[in-house]
Design an enzyme around this catalytic site. Structure first.
Site, PDB file in Angstrom:
ATOM      1  NE  ARG A   1      -2.022   2.030   3.510  1.00  7.35           N
ATOM      2  CZ  ARG A   1      -2.590   2.499   4.627  1.00  7.35           C
ATOM      3  NH1 ARG A   1      -3.813   2.123   4.946  1.00  7.35           N
ATOM      4  NH2 ARG A   1      -1.965   3.331   5.414  1.00  7.35           N
TER       5      ARG A   1
ATOM      6  CE1 TYR B   1      -4.882   8.725  10.799  1.00  6.67           C
ATOM      7  CE2 TYR B   1      -5.277   7.386   8.855  1.00  6.67           C
ATOM      8  CZ  TYR B   1      -5.167   7.516  10.228  1.00  6.67           C
ATOM      9  OH  TYR B   1      -5.318   6.409  11.026  1.00  6.67           O
TER      10      TYR B   1
ATOM     11  CG  ASP C   1      -7.019   3.681   3.424  1.00  5.96           C
ATOM     12  OD1 ASP C   1      -8.081   4.241   3.084  1.00  5.96           O
ATOM     13  OD2 ASP C   1      -6.859   3.118   4.522  1.00  5.96           O
TER      14      ASP C   1
ATOM     15  CG  HIS D   1      -7.266   7.094   5.392  1.00  2.00           C
ATOM     16  ND1 HIS D   1      -5.981   7.205   4.914  1.00  2.00           N
ATOM     17  CD2 HIS D   1      -7.252   6.003   6.186  1.00  2.00           C
ATOM     18  CE1 HIS D   1      -5.229   6.236   5.413  1.00  2.00           C
ATOM     19  NE2 HIS D   1      -5.977   5.489   6.179  1.00  2.00           N
TER      20      HIS D   1
ATOM     21  CD  GLU E   1      -8.403   0.684   3.127  1.00  2.00           C
ATOM     22  OE1 GLU E   1      -7.260   0.319   2.816  1.00  2.00           O
ATOM     23  OE2 GLU E   1      -8.771   0.861   4.297  1.00  2.00           O
TER      24      GLU E   1
ATOM     25  CD  GLU F   1     -10.168   1.331   7.848  1.00  2.00           C
ATOM     26  OE1 GLU F   1      -9.377   0.718   7.122  1.00  2.00           O
ATOM     27  OE2 GLU F   1      -9.877   2.368   8.449  1.00  2.00           O
TER      28      GLU F   1
ATOM     29  NE  ARG G   1      -9.586  -2.049   4.012  1.00  2.00           N
ATOM     30  CZ  ARG G   1      -8.552  -2.533   4.711  1.00  2.00           C
ATOM     31  NH1 ARG G   1      -8.032  -3.688   4.399  1.00  2.00           N
ATOM     32  NH2 ARG G   1      -8.073  -1.838   5.728  1.00  2.00           N
TER      33      ARG G   1
ATOM     34  CD  GLU H   1      -4.418  -2.381   6.783  1.00  5.04           C
ATOM     35  OE1 GLU H   1      -5.574  -2.610   7.190  1.00  5.04           O
ATOM     36  OE2 GLU H   1      -3.941  -1.236   6.688  1.00  5.04           O
TER      37      GLU H   1
ATOM     38  CD1 TRP I   1     -11.222  10.414  11.831  1.00  9.33           C
ATOM     39  CD2 TRP I   1     -10.805   8.795  10.337  1.00  9.33           C
ATOM     40  NE1 TRP I   1      -9.981   9.906  12.095  1.00  9.33           N
ATOM     41  CE2 TRP I   1      -9.699   8.912  11.192  1.00  9.33           C
ATOM     42  CE3 TRP I   1     -10.748   7.858   9.310  1.00  9.33           C
ATOM     43  CZ2 TRP I   1      -8.541   8.138  11.059  1.00  9.33           C
ATOM     44  CZ3 TRP I   1      -9.616   7.076   9.177  1.00  9.33           C
ATOM     45  CH2 TRP I   1      -8.524   7.212  10.049  1.00  9.33           C
TER      46      TRP I   1
HETATM   47  C1  CS2 Z   1      -6.352   2.501   7.941  1.00 10.33           C
HETATM   48  C2  CS2 Z   1      -6.213   2.457   9.402  1.00 10.33           C
HETATM   49  O1  CS2 Z   1      -5.215   0.470   7.938  1.00 10.33           O
HETATM   50  C3  CS2 Z   1      -6.051   1.156   7.362  1.00 10.33           C
HETATM   51  O2  CS2 Z   1      -6.598   0.817   6.350  1.00 10.33           O
HETATM   52  O3  CS2 Z   1      -7.508   3.024   7.456  1.00 10.33           O
HETATM   53  O4  CS2 Z   1      -4.894   2.800   9.676  1.00 10.33           O
HETATM   54  C4  CS2 Z   1      -7.103   3.371  10.220  1.00 10.33           C
HETATM   55  O5  CS2 Z   1      -6.784   4.662   9.916  1.00 10.33           O
HETATM   56  C5  CS2 Z   1      -6.873   3.061  11.649  1.00 10.33           C
HETATM   57  O6  CS2 Z   1      -7.231   1.753  11.940  1.00 10.33           O
HETATM   58  C6  CS2 Z   1      -7.644   3.963  12.537  1.00 10.33           C
HETATM   59  O7  CS2 Z   1      -7.157   3.787  13.812  1.00 10.33           O
HETATM   60 MG    MG Z   2      -8.187   1.960   5.799  1.00 14.64          MG
END
Ligand code: CS2
Ligand code: MG
Length: 405
Positions: free
Chosen positions: A147, A159, A212, A214, A238, A264, A285, A341, A405
């Site tokens: 990734r 982030y 990702d 996010h 993602e 997630e 996920r 992951e 977020w």
């Molecule tokens: C992220 C995570 O791993 C991922 O795909 O989206 O790092 C996520 O930001 C964290 O689990 C939040 O604590």
């Molecule tokens: Mg993620």
């Protein structure tokens, strides 16, 4: 096999973890992960105050009935706190069942469907060059999927790119409150497409590349990004956008052939039922810890299989190794496993608290063959790493508007 005791431990060997231990009258024990990052103590309270008293004296062998009792039997269904609490109990019960049967949990599910679990590792850097150097290093270690995340030029923070900070505790400094990070979609677009153009040139065509977002884009922006990334054939993109309106993924889907992954933060099938049954996504996920444990994740996995959606369970550092071990058992069995992951297991503090014999070789992981989940929790070591209040950063547009977020 009556349940005689339920204990909840909170420790912080690098990140905060909530670990559940279930003991039966004959002294058999099982452990589960109930970590909900940033809201850990809410789950502790739910388990100790509300769930544990109802389970004492129940038969630990009846995992499905206990799951339904905690899910269907309560007025307040679903929700992250409730489902993480259920997850902790559920994993512990599977651990117990495996120990009683003398079998690893994947054998209870139906055995192995593959020789190992393919992992994707993280390469995050301050610039494209350093990101790709990290990716090269991972590929040389044997990883076949990476990734890529890179800092966005012109923003003070991005982030997932920690810069000189070693972890989120350092990012928050001495005041454990959510750090604020800026977001600018235009600035992001200016670097992300270039990242993947250079990645394919430098890393070649064979390695799987992932990214990702996010959830920082709107659906139409996500569709545009998907189109721009098509030449670099990602394994998946993602969290391209939030899917509170699940049908917003229909829009993204109709514009681009980039494979889409999400889930997630989902706690039940109900948050991704439309996404899956309309085949608007390619990978789901969801993590066992956040979706009601092995039982909850298995229900989602089997539903997804009907629609050719594969699982790619969340594997961030804020899920404990108990969750990772659970995922390996599901992944080695699931007919529709895609990729797992992986952020590494070589943190000495973590390994002191959670001991296991998981093997990682050539970018693949092998679950334990020990009875149960094959992982143990060292209560004395955990005491050395007390809970520390901690938050993820929040995101704002440059004019101060609160962003996704
Ligand atoms: C992220 C995570 O791993 C991922 O795909 O989206 O790092 C996520 O930001 C964290 O689990 C939040 O604590
Ligand atoms: Mg993620």
């Amino acid at each position: 096999m009556k349940i005689s005791q339920i204990q909840v431990f909170v420790c912080s060997p690098g990140r905060n973890f909530v670990t559940v231990k279930v003991t039966t009258e004959d002294g058999t024990t099982g452990i589960g992960d109930a970590t909900l990052n940033g809201r850990e103590m809410a789950v502790v309270s739910c388990l100790e105050q509300h769930i544990a008293p109802c389970l004492i004296g129940k038969d630990a062998q009846n995992i499905e009935d206990i799951w339904q009792y905690l899910y269907k039997g309560v007025y307040w269904r679903k929700g992250p706190v409730n489902m993480a609490a259920i997850a902790g109990i559920d994993m512990a019960l599977w651990d117990i069942k495996g120990k009683v049967a003398g079998l690893p949990v994947h054998q209870l599910l139906g055995g192995k469907s593959r020789t190992g679990v393919t992992l994707y590792a993280h390469a995050s850097g301050e610039c494209i060059d350093s990101t790709l150097s990290k990716a090269e290093h991972l590929i040389n270690q044997g990883f076949r999927a990476v990734r890529l995340q890179t800092a966005i030029p012109g923003l003070t923070a991005t982030y997932g790119v920690l810069g000189d900070k070693k972890d989120y505790f350092e990012l928050q400094g001495n005041r454990p409150l959510p750090p604020e990070e800026p977001w600018c979609t235009q600035k992001y677009f200016s670097v992300v497409v270039e990242l993947f153009r250079q990645a394919r040139k430098r890393l070649g065509e064979e390695v799987h590349l992932l990214h990702d977002v996010h959830s920082r884009l709107t659906p139409i922006e996500a569709a545009r990004l998907g189109k721009l990334l098509e030449p670099y054939h990602l394994y998946f993109l993602e969290d391209a956008a939030i899917a509170e309106n699940q049908n917003s993924y229909q829009l993204i889907r109709h514009h681009t052939t980039v494979p889409l992954a999400i889930g997630e933060t989902y706690n039940t099938l109900w948050e991704c039922k439309d996404l899956i049954q309309h085949q608007w996504i390619d990978f789901i996920r969801t993590a066992a810890t956040h979706a009601g444990g092995l039982t909850g994740l298995r229900k989602i996995t089997e539903f997804a299989n009907v629609f050719d959606v594969r699982i790619a369970p969340h594997g961030a550092p804020d899920l404990s190794p108990v969750c990772f071990a659970t995922h390996l058992h599901i992944n080695i069995w699931a007919p529709n496993f895609g990729i797992q992951e992986f952020v590494g297991l070589d943190n000495p503090q973590l390994n002191e608290v959670f001991t296991h014999d998981i093997r990682v070789e050539n970018g693949m992981a092998l679950p334990s063959d020990l009875p149960g989940l094959g992982i143990s929790f060292n209560e004395d070591a955990a005491k050395k790493h007390p809970y520390k209040r901690s938050y993820l950063p929040v995101s704002r547009l440059e004019d101060g508007t609160m962003w996704h977020w």
